[in-house]
Motif scaffolding. Sequence first.
Motif, PDB file in Angstrom:
ATOM      1  N   LEU A  30      10.581 -16.917  17.196  1.00 40.41           N
ATOM      2  CA  LEU A  30       9.364 -16.800  16.394  1.00 40.41           C
ATOM      3  C   LEU A  30       9.552 -17.624  15.129  1.00 40.41           C
ATOM      4  CD1 LEU A  30       6.636 -15.623  15.546  1.00 40.41           C
ATOM      5  CD2 LEU A  30       7.833 -13.551  14.780  1.00 40.41           C
ATOM      6  N   ILE A 157       3.435 -21.154  21.782  1.00 35.25           N
ATOM      7  CA  ILE A 157       2.206 -20.404  21.463  1.00 35.25           C
ATOM      8  C   ILE A 157       1.935 -20.558  19.974  1.00 35.25           C
ATOM      9  CG2 ILE A 157       1.039 -18.182  21.567  1.00 35.25           C
ATOM     10  CD1 ILE A 157       2.898 -17.350  23.797  1.00 35.25           C
ATOM     11  N   ALA A 160       0.410 -17.445  17.219  1.00 31.69           N
ATOM     12  CA  ALA A 160       0.608 -16.290  18.099  1.00 31.69           C
ATOM     13  C   ALA A 160       0.089 -15.007  17.463  1.00 31.69           C
ATOM     14  CB  ALA A 160       2.089 -16.142  18.433  1.00 31.69           C
ATOM     15  N   ILE A 175       8.326 -12.191  28.003  1.00 28.41           N
ATOM     16  CA  ILE A 175       9.065 -12.650  26.820  1.00 28.41           C
ATOM     17  C   ILE A 175      10.447 -11.998  26.773  1.00 28.41           C
ATOM     18  CG2 ILE A 175       9.119 -12.547  24.284  1.00 28.41           C
ATOM     19  CD1 ILE A 175       6.083 -12.934  24.342  1.00 28.41           C
ATOM     20  N   PHE A 184      10.414 -19.457  25.032  1.00 30.64           N
ATOM     21  CA  PHE A 184       9.178 -19.174  24.308  1.00 30.64           C
ATOM     22  C   PHE A 184       9.360 -19.572  22.844  1.00 30.64           C
ATOM     23  CE2 PHE A 184       8.159 -16.385  27.855  1.00 30.64           C
ATOM     24  CZ  PHE A 184       6.767 -16.478  27.922  1.00 30.64           C
ATOM     25  N   LEU A 186       7.136 -19.081  19.641  1.00 31.87           N
ATOM     26  CA  LEU A 186       5.936 -18.492  19.053  1.00 31.87           C
ATOM     27  C   LEU A 186       5.819 -18.961  17.601  1.00 31.87           C
ATOM     28  CD1 LEU A 186       6.493 -16.694  21.548  1.00 31.87           C
ATOM     29  CD2 LEU A 186       5.604 -14.759  20.248  1.00 31.87           C
ATOM     30  N   ALA A 188       3.658 -18.472  14.061  1.00 28.29           N
ATOM     31  CA  ALA A 188       2.733 -17.527  13.424  1.00 28.29           C
ATOM     32  C   ALA A 188       2.720 -17.723  11.916  1.00 28.29           C
ATOM     33  CB  ALA A 188       3.126 -16.089  13.765  1.00 28.29           C
ATOM     34  N   GLU A 191       3.376 -12.995  10.653  1.00 28.07           N
ATOM     35  CA  GLU A 191       4.113 -12.373  11.752  1.00 28.07           C
ATOM     36  C   GLU A 191       3.831 -10.877  11.877  1.00 28.07           C
ATOM     37  OE1 GLU A 191       8.502 -11.384  10.641  1.00 28.07           O
ATOM     38  OE2 GLU A 191       8.066 -13.328   9.738  1.00 28.07           O
ATOM     39  N   LEU A 194       1.599  -9.664  14.677  1.00 31.13           N
ATOM     40  CA  LEU A 194       2.128  -9.575  16.040  1.00 31.13           C
ATOM     41  C   LEU A 194       2.614  -8.158  16.321  1.00 31.13           C
ATOM     42  CD1 LEU A 194       4.229 -12.824  16.443  1.00 31.13           C
ATOM     43  CD2 LEU A 194       2.467 -12.057  18.024  1.00 31.13           C
ATOM     44  N   CYS A 202      12.226 -11.400  19.618  1.00 32.73           N
ATOM     45  CA  CYS A 202      12.337 -12.803  19.217  1.00 32.73           C
ATOM     46  C   CYS A 202      13.377 -13.001  18.122  1.00 32.73           C
ATOM     47  CB  CYS A 202      10.992 -13.311  18.690  1.00 32.73           C
ATOM     48  SG  CYS A 202       9.657 -13.330  19.901  1.00 32.73           S
TER      49      CYS A 202
END
Length: 384
Positions: A30, A157, A160, A175, A184, A186, A188, A191, A194, A202
């Motif tokens: 992430l 993503i 995200a 995930i 993955f 992600l 953001a 965060e 999420l 993550c």
Amino acid sequence: MLFSEILGLPHIKKHLTQSVDGKRIAHAQLLSGASGSGILPMAIAYAQYILCNNNHGENSNGNQACNLKFDHLSHPDLHFAYPVATNDKIKRHPISDHFAQEWRSFVQKTPYGTIFDWYQSIGIENKQGQIGVDEALEIVKKLSLKSYEGGYKIMMIWMADKMNVAAANKLLKLIEEPPEKTIFLLIAEDEKQLLQTIRSRCQILHFPPLGEQVIKDALVAKENISDTQATKIAHQSNGDYNKALSILHNDGSDLQFEEWFIQWIRTAFRAKGNKSAVNDLIAWSENIAGAGRETQKKFLKYCLDFFRQAMLLNYGAKDLVFLEPKTSGFKLEKFAPFVHGGNIMDINKELQDATYHIERNGNAKIILTDLSIKLTRLLHKKQS
């Protein structure tokens, strides 16, 4: 995309490339931070470093055919997902693949662009985009296939935090336990939006704002402006390169937001015991409610920054004040004493609550009118 083309953040570049060189690539990562800090181009450069077997910390030493595919964002093992909504072209069940051409153009032209810039590029600035269940199903479908070139598959993503709960739950297991050699990434801005169950699976990397010197040097090199102008813009940008470009090219959105804000503040000051001013506040709320929800949310964030800047000036932190209002007759120095420790937390809470309710499709006229009346009381609150 070359790491050397990305502004600043050498410690993040080093961390990412060393994780690949040392074969310590986390399967779910992430990347959290503002768009203007370069989080998207950094993620793309990182994906290129992985898929093209590049080395020595740069994307020019590996598979040249692979690197060329990345120049056009057309590598078959790099997949993107991002917030979308219906528009004039896509009437129902929108997914990222419907906007692939627009996405490539957006990334190549404005790699530091915001989600609002993205919405404008696909004609949905009056709607709230999201990553929904249809997108989640498409992600599951793509990642169930073998990689095209026999190596890693990467699902990136973007934004995200715009993933709805149903989509997040659909992707949770994938995930946590992705297919072999599946990564993955992600991205953001917030965060906390999420699901905690997603965040906990993550490895999180935070992107700080860019330094003023980094932005200044980039403006001088890329935009061919003087050192003096670049220094001023870099200070006003607050660590956001996209913001710096908007200031340089006289993006009208901030000027419009400033006009709305100052009209709002002046009316709020007059509204105490003044019925006609209260009617003006209601009219102001109806005017802002006529804009799209994304515009309303962006404006409320602008208001939050404006209040914070006023408070910093009130407490003597002039070096941290980058805001320079252009409206005739308005002086930040005169407004600043009305924003202090006795009301800033309440103002902050009311603005964030209003943003929350607008995001959830509340009636904007009611939300903004309620916010305006509360603001009238808070601005007249004395510092304890």
